[in-house]
Design a protein around this motif. Structure first.
Motif, PDB file in Angstrom:
ATOM      1  N   MET A   1       0.794  -0.709   0.158  1.00 35.98           N
ATOM      2  CA  MET A   1      -0.126  -0.092  -0.177  1.00 35.98           C
ATOM      3  C   MET A   1       0.601   1.210   0.314  1.00 35.98           C
ATOM      4  N   LYS A   2       0.701   2.051  -0.259  1.00 33.34           N
ATOM      5  CA  LYS A   2       1.083   3.390  -0.801  1.00 33.34           C
ATOM      6  C   LYS A   2       1.375   4.311   0.411  1.00 33.34           C
ATOM      7  N   GLU A   3       2.562   4.851   0.597  1.00 32.32           N
ATOM      8  CA  GLU A   3       2.780   5.525   1.850  1.00 32.32           C
ATOM      9  C   GLU A   3       1.304   6.611   2.373  1.00 32.32           C
ATOM     10  N   GLY A   4       0.410   7.307   2.984  1.00 28.78           N
ATOM     11  CA  GLY A   4       0.449   8.246   3.251  1.00 28.78           C
ATOM     12  C   GLY A   4      -1.531   7.674   2.932  1.00 28.78           C
ATOM     13  N   LYS A   5      -1.887   6.417   2.311  1.00 30.10           N
ATOM     14  CA  LYS A   5      -2.686   6.426   2.184  1.00 30.10           C
ATOM     15  C   LYS A   5      -3.571   6.586   3.724  1.00 30.10           C
ATOM     16  N   LYS A   6      -5.116   6.640   3.464  1.00 32.19           N
ATOM     17  CA  LYS A   6      -5.893   7.284   4.844  1.00 32.19           C
ATOM     18  C   LYS A   6      -6.606   6.288   5.013  1.00 32.19           C
ATOM     19  N   ILE A   7      -7.004   4.829   5.547  1.00 36.11           N
ATOM     20  CA  ILE A   7      -7.775   3.945   4.697  1.00 36.11           C
ATOM     21  C   ILE A   7      -8.781   3.768   6.330  1.00 36.11           C
ATOM     22  N   LEU A   8     -10.535   3.650   5.908  1.00 32.32           N
ATOM     23  CA  LEU A   8     -11.192   3.496   6.859  1.00 32.32           C
ATOM     24  C   LEU A   8     -11.450   1.959   7.746  1.00 32.32           C
ATOM     25  N   TYR A   9     -11.159   2.086   8.472  1.00 39.25           N
ATOM     26  CA  TYR A   9     -11.332   0.461   9.232  1.00 39.25           C
ATOM     27  C   TYR A   9     -12.730   0.288  10.538  1.00 39.25           C
ATOM     28  N   GLY A  10     -13.553  -0.545  10.084  1.00 43.01           N
ATOM     29  CA  GLY A  10     -14.229  -0.624  11.640  1.00 43.01           C
ATOM     30  C   GLY A  10     -14.540  -2.121  12.379  1.00 43.01           C
ATOM     31  N   ASP A  11     -14.257  -2.649  13.532  1.00 47.83           N
ATOM     32  CA  ASP A  11     -14.111  -4.166  13.305  1.00 47.83           C
ATOM     33  C   ASP A  11     -15.578  -3.843  13.188  1.00 47.83           C
ATOM     34  N   LEU A  12     -16.830  -4.327  12.354  1.00 47.70           N
ATOM     35  CA  LEU A  12     -18.220  -4.856  12.981  1.00 47.70           C
ATOM     36  C   LEU A  12     -18.339  -6.537  12.034  1.00 47.70           C
ATOM     37  N   PHE A  13     -18.991  -6.633  13.824  1.00 42.79           N
ATOM     38  CA  PHE A  13     -19.506  -8.053  13.940  1.00 42.79           C
ATOM     39  C   PHE A  13     -21.125  -7.421  14.347  1.00 42.79           C
ATOM     40  N   ILE A  14     -21.727  -7.523  13.757  1.00 42.85           N
ATOM     41  CA  ILE A  14     -23.204  -7.549  14.324  1.00 42.85           C
ATOM     42  C   ILE A  14     -23.833  -9.209  14.940  1.00 42.85           C
ATOM     43  N   PRO A  15     -24.259  -9.008  15.566  1.00 42.60           N
ATOM     44  CA  PRO A  15     -25.414 -10.338  15.453  1.00 42.60           C
ATOM     45  C   PRO A  15     -26.724 -10.097  14.814  1.00 42.60           C
ATOM     46  N   THR A  16     -26.621 -11.748  15.316  1.00 38.01           N
ATOM     47  CA  THR A  16     -28.104 -11.866  14.260  1.00 38.01           C
ATOM     48  C   THR A  16     -29.690 -11.009  14.627  1.00 38.01           C
ATOM     49  N   LYS A  17     -28.820 -10.837  16.126  1.00 38.51           N
ATOM     50  CA  LYS A  17     -30.627 -10.932  17.309  1.00 38.51           C
ATOM     51  C   LYS A  17     -30.647  -8.751  16.925  1.00 38.51           C
ATOM     52  N   ILE A  18     -29.570  -8.696  16.574  1.00 35.29           N
ATOM     53  CA  ILE A  18     -29.564  -7.258  15.753  1.00 35.29           C
ATOM     54  C   ILE A  18     -29.599  -6.433  14.743  1.00 35.29           C
ATOM     55  N   THR A  19     -28.792  -8.044  13.217  1.00 33.77           N
ATOM     56  CA  THR A  19     -29.538  -7.600  12.270  1.00 33.77           C
ATOM     57  C   THR A  19     -31.082  -8.101  11.458  1.00 33.77           C
ATOM     58  N   ASP A  20     -31.741  -8.544  12.818  1.00 28.92           N
ATOM     59  CA  ASP A  20     -32.941  -9.151  12.921  1.00 28.92           C
ATOM     60  C   ASP A  20     -33.776  -7.475  13.111  1.00 28.92           C
ATOM     61  N   SER A  45      -8.722  12.956   4.609  1.00 27.10           N
ATOM     62  CA  SER A  45     -10.250  12.521   3.572  1.00 27.10           C
ATOM     63  C   SER A  45      -9.555  11.018   3.323  1.00 27.10           C
ATOM     64  N   VAL A  46     -10.667  10.445   3.659  1.00 30.46           N
ATOM     65  CA  VAL A  46      -9.988   8.685   3.407  1.00 30.46           C
ATOM     66  C   VAL A  46     -10.003   8.250   1.858  1.00 30.46           C
ATOM     67  N   ASP A  47      -9.116   7.523   1.169  1.00 34.11           N
ATOM     68  CA  ASP A  47      -8.456   6.361   0.072  1.00 34.11           C
ATOM     69  C   ASP A  47      -9.361   5.528   0.576  1.00 34.11           C
ATOM     70  N   GLY A  48      -9.879   4.505   1.498  1.00 39.77           N
ATOM     71  CA  GLY A  48     -10.221   3.193   1.128  1.00 39.77           C
ATOM     72  C   GLY A  48     -10.113   2.775   2.733  1.00 39.77           C
ATOM     73  N   ASN A  49     -11.704   1.786   2.071  1.00 33.77           N
ATOM     74  CA  ASN A  49     -11.080   0.733   3.073  1.00 33.77           C
ATOM     75  C   ASN A  49     -11.375  -0.532   3.214  1.00 33.77           C
ATOM     76  N   PHE A  50     -11.247  -1.043   4.554  1.00 36.33           N
ATOM     77  CA  PHE A  50     -10.372  -2.383   4.632  1.00 36.33           C
ATOM     78  C   PHE A  50     -10.843  -3.265   5.079  1.00 36.33           C
ATOM     79  N   GLY A  51     -10.937  -4.479   4.354  1.00 34.86           N
ATOM     80  CA  GLY A  51     -11.798  -5.829   4.652  1.00 34.86           C
ATOM     81  C   GLY A  51     -10.880  -6.842   5.305  1.00 34.86           C
ATOM     82  N   VAL A  52     -11.942  -7.512   6.447  1.00 34.85           N
ATOM     83  CA  VAL A  52     -10.906  -8.622   7.361  1.00 34.85           C
ATOM     84  C   VAL A  52     -12.156  -9.538   7.433  1.00 34.85           C
ATOM     85  N   TRP A  53     -12.082 -11.030   6.620  1.00 27.80           N
ATOM     86  CA  TRP A  53     -13.541 -11.664   6.411  1.00 27.80           C
ATOM     87  C   TRP A  53     -12.455 -12.806   6.787  1.00 27.80           C
TER      88      TRP A  53
END
Length: 127
Positions: A1-20, A45-53
């Motif tokens: 990844m190029k230096e200086g990138k600002k990547i949006l990252y959030g650890d979103l685990f949303i239980p089914t109880k909430i998504t229901d 600014s935000v240059d991208g987002n991150f996925g860890v699946w």
């Protein structure tokens, strides 16, 4: 990844109880996060987002033992003849990224190879 990138990252685990109860909560969280940076340019600014699946029987018990993004990614890989970029954009995170101008998929097959248990990638604005 190029230096200086600002990547949006959030650890979103949303239980089914909430998504229901509240459909679209993941999108709401991502939209609000991106909106914060757009409305507060002094933070940059935000240059991208991150996925860890991941595949994790305990963590994703309610989702069949793996994240929804991971399942969708590998289903798309089968249909797309292993096209990583097309498959990544078939996931919820990828669709959200594309809608917000992050149109390129970056991944590191040497240090973080794509496996049936783990997919790590970034969605960024530039080619």
């Amino acid at each position: 990844m190029k230096e200086g990138k600002k990547i949006l990252y959030g650890d979103l685990f949303i239980p089914t109880k909430i998504t229901d109860e509240v459909a679209g909560i993941g999108k709401i969280v991502l939209d609000d996060s991106l909106s914060f940076f757009k409305n507060h340019p002094n933070f940059g600014s935000v240059d991208g987002n991150f996925g860890v699946w991941l595949k994790d029987d305990d963590l994703y018990k309610s989702y069949g033992g793996q994240s929804v993004n991971l399942r969708k990614f590998w289903e798309a890989m089968t249909k797309s003849n292993n096209d990583v970029e097309l498959s990544a954009f078939e996931t919820f995170t990828g669709k959200w990224a594309k809608d917000n101008g992050f149109t390129t998929v970056w991944y590191d097959p040497v240090n973080f190879p794509l496996t049936k248990e783990t997919v790590i990638l970034k969605f960024i604005k530039e080619k």
